[in-house]
Write a protein that holds these residues in place. Structure first.
Motif, mmCIF file in Angstrom:
data_model
loop_
_atom_site.group_PDB
_atom_site.id
_atom_site.type_symbol
_atom_site.label_atom_id
_atom_site.label_comp_id
_atom_site.label_asym_id
_atom_site.label_seq_id
_atom_site.Cartn_x
_atom_site.Cartn_y
_atom_site.Cartn_z
ATOM 1 N N ASN A 5 0.816 -1.206 0.000
ATOM 2 C CA ASN A 5 0.000 0.000 0.000
ATOM 3 C C ASN A 5 0.848 1.254 0.000
ATOM 4 N N THR A 6 1.752 1.389 0.981
ATOM 5 C CA THR A 6 2.515 2.624 1.150
ATOM 6 C C THR A 6 3.921 2.334 1.643
ATOM 7 N N LEU A 7 4.886 3.014 1.029
ATOM 8 C CA LEU A 7 6.269 3.006 1.490
ATOM 9 C C LEU A 7 6.615 4.395 2.000
ATOM 10 N N GLY A 8 7.466 4.450 3.018
ATOM 11 C CA GLY A 8 7.993 5.724 3.494
ATOM 12 C C GLY A 8 9.458 5.836 3.128
ATOM 13 N N PHE A 9 9.935 7.064 2.955
ATOM 14 C CA PHE A 9 11.341 7.283 2.629
ATOM 15 C C PHE A 9 11.814 8.535 3.346
ATOM 16 N N ILE A 10 12.820 8.388 4.202
ATOM 17 C CA ILE A 10 13.337 9.497 4.992
ATOM 18 C C ILE A 10 14.765 9.789 4.554
ATOM 19 N N GLY A 11 14.989 10.976 3.985
ATOM 20 C CA GLY A 11 16.303 11.380 3.528
ATOM 21 C C GLY A 11 16.488 11.202 2.037
ATOM 22 N N HIS A 34 10.249 12.276 3.196
ATOM 23 C CA HIS A 34 10.524 13.381 4.122
ATOM 24 C C HIS A 34 11.977 13.791 4.009
ATOM 25 N N ASP A 35 12.226 15.105 3.978
ATOM 26 C CA ASP A 35 13.576 15.647 3.991
ATOM 27 C C ASP A 35 13.502 17.104 4.436
ATOM 28 N N ARG A 36 14.589 17.594 5.008
ATOM 29 C CA ARG A 36 14.618 19.002 5.400
ATOM 30 C C ARG A 36 14.718 19.931 4.198
ATOM 31 N N ASP A 37 15.213 19.434 3.086
ATOM 32 C CA ASP A 37 15.389 20.213 1.866
ATOM 33 C C ASP A 37 14.180 19.994 0.953
ATOM 34 N N ASP A 38 13.523 21.070 0.581
ATOM 35 C CA ASP A 38 12.332 20.953 -0.261
ATOM 36 C C ASP A 38 12.657 20.647 -1.725
ATOM 37 N N ALA A 39 13.858 21.009 -2.195
ATOM 38 C CA ALA A 39 14.170 20.894 -3.627
ATOM 39 C C ALA A 39 14.046 19.459 -4.140
ATOM 40 N N PRO A 40 14.675 18.456 -3.501
ATOM 41 C CA PRO A 40 14.504 17.088 -4.028
ATOM 42 C C PRO A 40 13.074 16.595 -3.903
ATOM 43 N N LYS A 48 5.277 11.225 -8.574
ATOM 44 C CA LYS A 48 4.155 10.899 -7.693
ATOM 45 C C LYS A 48 4.567 10.592 -6.257
ATOM 46 N N VAL A 49 5.777 11.034 -5.872
ATOM 47 C CA VAL A 49 6.188 10.921 -4.475
ATOM 48 C C VAL A 49 5.539 12.061 -3.701
ATOM 49 N N ILE A 50 4.980 11.739 -2.539
ATOM 50 C CA ILE A 50 4.228 12.708 -1.745
ATOM 51 C C ILE A 50 5.072 13.160 -0.559
ATOM 52 N N ALA A 51 5.308 14.469 -0.421
ATOM 53 C CA ALA A 51 6.036 15.002 0.729
ATOM 54 C C ALA A 51 5.195 14.796 1.991
ATOM 55 N N ALA A 52 5.854 14.378 3.074
ATOM 56 C CA ALA A 52 5.119 14.054 4.299
ATOM 57 C C ALA A 52 6.008 14.283 5.514
ATOM 58 N N SER A 53 5.386 14.387 6.669
ATOM 59 C CA SER A 53 6.124 14.499 7.925
ATOM 60 C C SER A 53 6.533 13.108 8.409
ATOM 61 N N LEU A 54 7.438 13.067 9.383
ATOM 62 C CA LEU A 54 7.812 11.779 9.972
ATOM 63 C C LEU A 54 6.595 11.094 10.575
ATOM 64 N N ARG A 55 5.748 11.859 11.232
ATOM 65 C CA ARG A 55 4.556 11.279 11.851
ATOM 66 C C ARG A 55 3.636 10.675 10.806
ATOM 67 N N GLU A 56 3.444 11.370 9.698
ATOM 68 C CA GLU A 56 2.574 10.837 8.637
ATOM 69 C C GLU A 56 3.154 9.551 8.040
ATOM 70 N N ILE A 57 4.472 9.527 7.868
ATOM 71 C CA ILE A 57 5.110 8.317 7.348
ATOM 72 C C ILE A 57 4.932 7.167 8.324
ATOM 73 N N ALA A 58 5.148 7.439 9.618
ATOM 74 C CA ALA A 58 5.004 6.393 10.634
ATOM 75 C C ALA A 58 3.571 5.870 10.704
ATOM 76 N N GLU A 59 2.612 6.741 10.485
ATOM 77 C CA GLU A 59 1.205 6.350 10.573
ATOM 78 C C GLU A 59 0.755 5.547 9.356
ATOM 79 N N GLN A 60 1.336 5.823 8.178
ATOM 80 C CA GLN A 60 0.771 5.287 6.940
ATOM 81 C C GLN A 60 1.620 4.219 6.238
ATOM 82 N N ALA A 61 2.932 4.211 6.471
ATOM 83 C CA ALA A 61 3.799 3.340 5.677
ATOM 84 C C ALA A 61 3.876 1.925 6.242
#
Length: 297
Positions: A5-11, A34-40, A48-61
């Motif tokens: 359903n969902t994968l999370g990616f941090i960094g 999720h990343d601190r830099d908005d450019a990537p 179709k990658v969706i920007a998200a917070s750590l909490r959103e990734i933890a809740e959904q991935a």
């Protein structure tokens, strides 16, 4: 590959951005990043990658990948700061799986895995090997530290961005392989830097020197990539794997050597060379920039 359903990616930095893109385009899963830099994140949005917070990734991935610059940052993301309420250890639920693509100290990976296991969260250390160009092409190599069941679960995902995926043992084994791989690689890079300086001062063109070595017994991946493409032309761009990152990996290698009772003199000498390059202002340049130390720059 089974549909997730969902994968999370941090960094999503130098290596993380292309890896995340391959996952998004090949896995069949919805990907949150999720990343601190908005450019990537803006570039990845085109895939179709969706920007998200750590909490959103933890809740959904279902599975969360991390590609971070150091073990210290990996620890901060997992354990959080302050009371730890903002770390993955607190935010994730039992049954989720965290896959660490970063390079971290072996003992840290094992401690974090144990902490996560206490909360029912699975973990694998899968540090990536090869270059940014390989990340872009989806041809990385990945040594995996995990149990058999976790390896079977993540192998198809790893193969979306890696040409070679090797199950090397339990938790921490992936880090051992990656750290020692980089130790051997950059000790070879150091030898190539010395060879260029000596050869040019002795009157041999560096391109011809390395071309001749490539058909002799000194041939290697480091010669054909770091030597011919960076050291010979003295081309050390930023936004590639920098001197400071390479030094960090070598410090992990020396720390591991000390733990197991090996005096890694070659690795220690290399760290001293990295220190000279950093002191000369080359810390953010591509790691073969240690060559500049021998060129008097």
């Amino acid at each position: 590959m089974a549909t997730l359903n969902t994968l999370g990616f941090i960094g999503v930095g130098v290596m993380g951005e292309p890896i995340c893109r391959h996952l998004a385009t090949k896995s069949g899963a919805r990907v949150l990043a999720h990343d601190r830099d908005d450019a990537p994140l803006r570039r990845l949005a085109q895939h179709k990658v969706i920007a998200a917070s750590l909490r959103e990734i933890a809740e959904q991935a279902d599975i969360i990948f991390m590609s971070l610059p150091s073990g210290e940052i990996v620890q901060n993301v997992i354990r959080g700061d302050g009371d730890g309420a903002n770390g993955l250890l607190a935010l994730c639920r039992a049954g989720q799986l965290i896959v660490d693509l970063s390079t971290s100290p072996v003992e840290l990976s094992r401690r974090l895995a144990a902490d996560l296991a206490g909360a029912g969260i699975l973990f694998a250390d899968t540090p990536v090997m090869r270059t940014r160009a390989a990340a872009e092409a989806g041809t990385l190599a990945v040594p995996v530290g995990a149990d058999d069941a976790v390896f079977a679960r993540i192998e198809p995902l790893l193969r979306t961005f890696a040409a070679d995926v090797i199950h090397v043992g339990g938790i921490g084994a992936g880090q051992v392989v990656k750290i020692l791989n980089n130790m051997v690689l950059y000790e070879t890079v150091l030898a190539l830097a010395e060879a260029r300086a000596i050869g040019t001062r002795a009157g041999v063109d560096p391109d011809r020197l390395f071309a001749a070595m490539s058909v002799g017994s000194a041939d290697s991946f480091a010669l054909r990539n770091h030597g011919m493409k960076a050291i010979a032309p003295q081309n050390f761009p930023e936004k590639a794997f920098p001197v400071v990152y390479a030094k960090k990996d070598l410090q992990y290698a020396v720390g591991l050597a000390d733990q197991v009772g090996v005096d890694a003199t070659g690795a220690k000498n290399l760290i001293a060379c990295f220190d000279k390059a950093i002191a000369a202002g080359h810390g953010d340049k591509y790691a073969p920039a240690i060559s500049l130390v021998f060129e008097g720059k």
